[in-house]
Write a protein that holds these residues in place. Structure first.
Motif, short mmCIF file in Angstrom:
data_model
loop_
_atom_site.label_atom_id
_atom_site.label_comp_id
_atom_site.label_asym_id
_atom_site.label_seq_id
_atom_site.Cartn_x
_atom_site.Cartn_y
_atom_site.Cartn_z
N ILE A 193 -82.52 -43.85 16.85
CA ILE A 193 -83.01 -44.30 15.67
C ILE A 193 -83.63 -42.98 14.62
O ILE A 193 -84.13 -42.08 15.23
CB ILE A 193 -84.58 -45.05 16.00
N ALA A 194 -83.69 -43.37 13.50
CA ALA A 194 -83.88 -42.52 12.38
C ALA A 194 -85.13 -43.19 11.56
O ALA A 194 -85.10 -44.45 11.42
CB ALA A 194 -82.94 -42.01 11.55
N VAL A 195 -85.72 -42.41 11.07
CA VAL A 195 -86.80 -43.07 10.04
C VAL A 195 -86.76 -42.26 8.71
O VAL A 195 -86.70 -41.18 8.72
CB VAL A 195 -88.50 -42.86 10.63
N VAL A 196 -87.17 -43.06 7.92
CA VAL A 196 -87.01 -42.48 6.18
C VAL A 196 -88.23 -43.15 5.64
O VAL A 196 -88.48 -44.10 5.60
CB VAL A 196 -85.72 -43.06 5.55
N ARG A 244 -77.33 -37.63 4.31
CA ARG A 244 -77.65 -36.74 5.44
C ARG A 244 -77.48 -37.35 6.89
O ARG A 244 -76.75 -36.79 7.66
CB ARG A 244 -79.22 -36.19 5.37
N LEU A 245 -77.87 -38.69 6.98
CA LEU A 245 -77.87 -39.28 8.34
C LEU A 245 -76.51 -39.68 8.73
O LEU A 245 -76.09 -39.67 9.97
CB LEU A 245 -78.67 -40.63 8.42
N PHE A 246 -75.36 -40.11 8.02
CA PHE A 246 -74.27 -40.30 8.40
C PHE A 246 -72.95 -39.31 7.98
O PHE A 246 -71.98 -39.47 8.21
CB PHE A 246 -73.70 -41.50 7.43
N GLY A 248 -73.38 -36.44 9.52
CA GLY A 248 -73.30 -35.64 10.87
C GLY A 248 -72.32 -36.45 11.91
O GLY A 248 -71.83 -37.45 11.59
N ASP A 249 -72.22 -35.75 13.09
CA ASP A 249 -71.52 -36.32 14.15
C ASP A 249 -71.89 -37.55 14.97
O ASP A 249 -71.32 -38.04 15.83
CB ASP A 249 -70.91 -35.37 15.15
N ASN A 250 -73.29 -37.71 14.93
CA ASN A 250 -73.96 -38.39 15.58
C ASN A 250 -75.10 -39.47 14.88
O ASN A 250 -76.15 -39.18 14.95
CB ASN A 250 -74.85 -37.91 16.71
N PRO A 251 -74.47 -40.23 13.87
CA PRO A 251 -75.30 -41.14 13.07
C PRO A 251 -76.24 -42.20 13.96
O PRO A 251 -75.84 -42.44 15.04
CB PRO A 251 -74.17 -41.77 12.26
N PRO A 252 -77.16 -42.56 13.57
CA PRO A 252 -78.36 -43.36 14.04
C PRO A 252 -77.62 -44.60 14.23
O PRO A 252 -76.80 -45.07 13.40
CB PRO A 252 -79.50 -43.19 13.13
N SER A 253 -78.06 -45.64 15.10
CA SER A 253 -77.78 -46.97 15.20
C SER A 253 -78.76 -47.88 14.44
O SER A 253 -78.54 -49.10 14.24
CB SER A 253 -77.57 -47.33 16.67
N ALA A 254 -79.96 -47.39 14.04
CA ALA A 254 -81.03 -48.07 13.37
C ALA A 254 -81.91 -47.12 12.54
O ALA A 254 -81.97 -45.81 12.94
CB ALA A 254 -81.91 -48.69 14.17
N ILE A 255 -81.97 -47.51 11.33
CA ILE A 255 -83.03 -46.53 10.29
C ILE A 255 -83.98 -47.41 9.95
O ILE A 255 -83.85 -48.57 9.13
CB ILE A 255 -81.93 -46.34 9.19
#
Length: 353
Positions: A193-196, A244-246, A248-255
């Motif tokens: 998970i990422a937070v923005v 930024r999040l997408f 890289g090599d390991n994008p999150p499954s939820a933002i």
């Protein structure tokens, strides 16, 4: 004749300035100008407004009471911007409430720039406004607020506030709202998970980020480093965060986002790059802007009552203008979790309303 008799029999005081404005085909500000005897309105328009007001039985507030020579009957409204739809919604409810009370509103934006906020505060002092509703406060700075306080101009915080200078406040429980949103996302089984969020100098943005991160950690999910992004509080900021999040090599499954506009920017990036929502990534917002919850977008988000918050902020300011006090109050308005389809849920009938 019968219609005229019914209209003239309307009980005085039950008709709002907004109703007069609609009937006369003018703005509420024009009605305020006319009823307060100010210039800026053409003679023909003035006569028309007065005729409509008389026909509807409108009586402005405090008619018959002596005017306070120290009041301008103008308030300031300071917002970060008018691009994010949250702020125009605040503004519309404040302008309408102010017009009903015989006040005009001077609106200024800061673009979330500290120096601009200082200049705006000085301008409001020079304009001798009666008070200020402020939704552009910086959490760790109160210089501009001290300018207002030194001039004895009362202010009310709306949505965000400074931690260094007390003041009346209207908002939602940002931490509780963010907690419920993150728990919902965690309930879908997401661990990447990422937070923005918006700028961290906003007390609302920081509170949301802290609650997002703490709630995830309590469920065994750590959100650190590049997966915590603070950016401009608009869709362009969301787009930049998505890059930024997408990228890289390991994008999150939820933002999980701190505003609907940020979420919309991420959704736009996803559409342009073939990223499926919610299959490839779940996205949630925060604010409850009507178009984001529409059937077209279907965003899962936190709904905050913009109109109620704006009205309450003006009402709180008006009380402080009329009855100065050294004590302050906070009003926490109710929020609600709106379930759309961007999180992976099938929207319920209630959430579609």
């Amino acid at each position: 004749m019968e219609i005229a008799t019914r209209r003239s029999a309307r009980r005085p005081g039950t008709v709002s300035a907004a109703a007069v404005a609609r009937a006369a085909g003018v703005s509420t500000a024009a009605v305020s100008y006319v009823m307060n005897g100010k210039g800026g309105v053409a003679p023909e328009t003035r006569r028309h407004v007065l005729a409509v007001a008389e026909e509807l039985g409108f009586r402005p507030p405090n008619r018959g009471e002596p005017a306070d020579p120290n009041r301008t009957r103008v308030i300031g409204l300071v917002q970060p911007n008018i691009i994010n739809p949250t702020y125009p919604r605040f503004a519309q409810s404040i302008v309408s409430a102010a017009a009903d009370a015989g006040y005009e509103v001077f609106v200024a934006t800061t673009q979330d720039d500290l120096e601009t906020l200082g200049k705006v505060s000085n301008s409001l002092v020079h304009r001798n406004v009666d008070g200020v509703v402020l939704s552009a406060a910086f959490r760790e700075d109160a210089t501009a607020l001290r300018t207002l306080r030194a001039a004895r101009i009362p202010y009310v915080y709306l949505s965000r506030r400074s931690q260094f200078l007390e003041g009346d406040f209207v908002g939602i429980d940002d931490a509780a709202a963010a907690t419920s949103l993150m728990e919902h996302v965690l309930g879908h089984g997401h661990t990447e998970i990422a937070v923005v969020i918006g700028p961290r100098f906003s007390s609302a943005s920081l509170a949301r980020e802290q609650a997002f991160v703490a709630t995830a950690r309590a469920h065994g999910v750590d959100i650190t480093g590049d997966r915590k992004i603070s950016t401009e509080l608009n869709s362009d900021g969301g787009r930049r965060a998505a890059e930024r999040l997408f990228g890289g090599d390991n994008p999150p499954s939820a933002i999980v986002c701190g505003s609907d506009e940020l979420a919309i920017g991420i959704l736009e990036h996803a559409v342009e790059h073939g990223i499926r929502v919610p299959e490839d990534v779940a996205v949630t917002g925060n604010d409850g802007i009507p178009h984001s919850m529409s059937g077209l977008i279907g965003l899962t988000t936190v709904m905050q009552p913009h109109e109620e918050m704006g009205r309450e902020a003006f009402g709180m300011l008006l009380k402080r203008i009329e009855n100065p006090s050294n004590s302050y109050q906070s009003l926490v308005c109710a929020h609600r979790l709106h379930i759309g389809r961007t999180c992976g849920c099938e929207p319920t009938a209630q959430s579609r309303r």
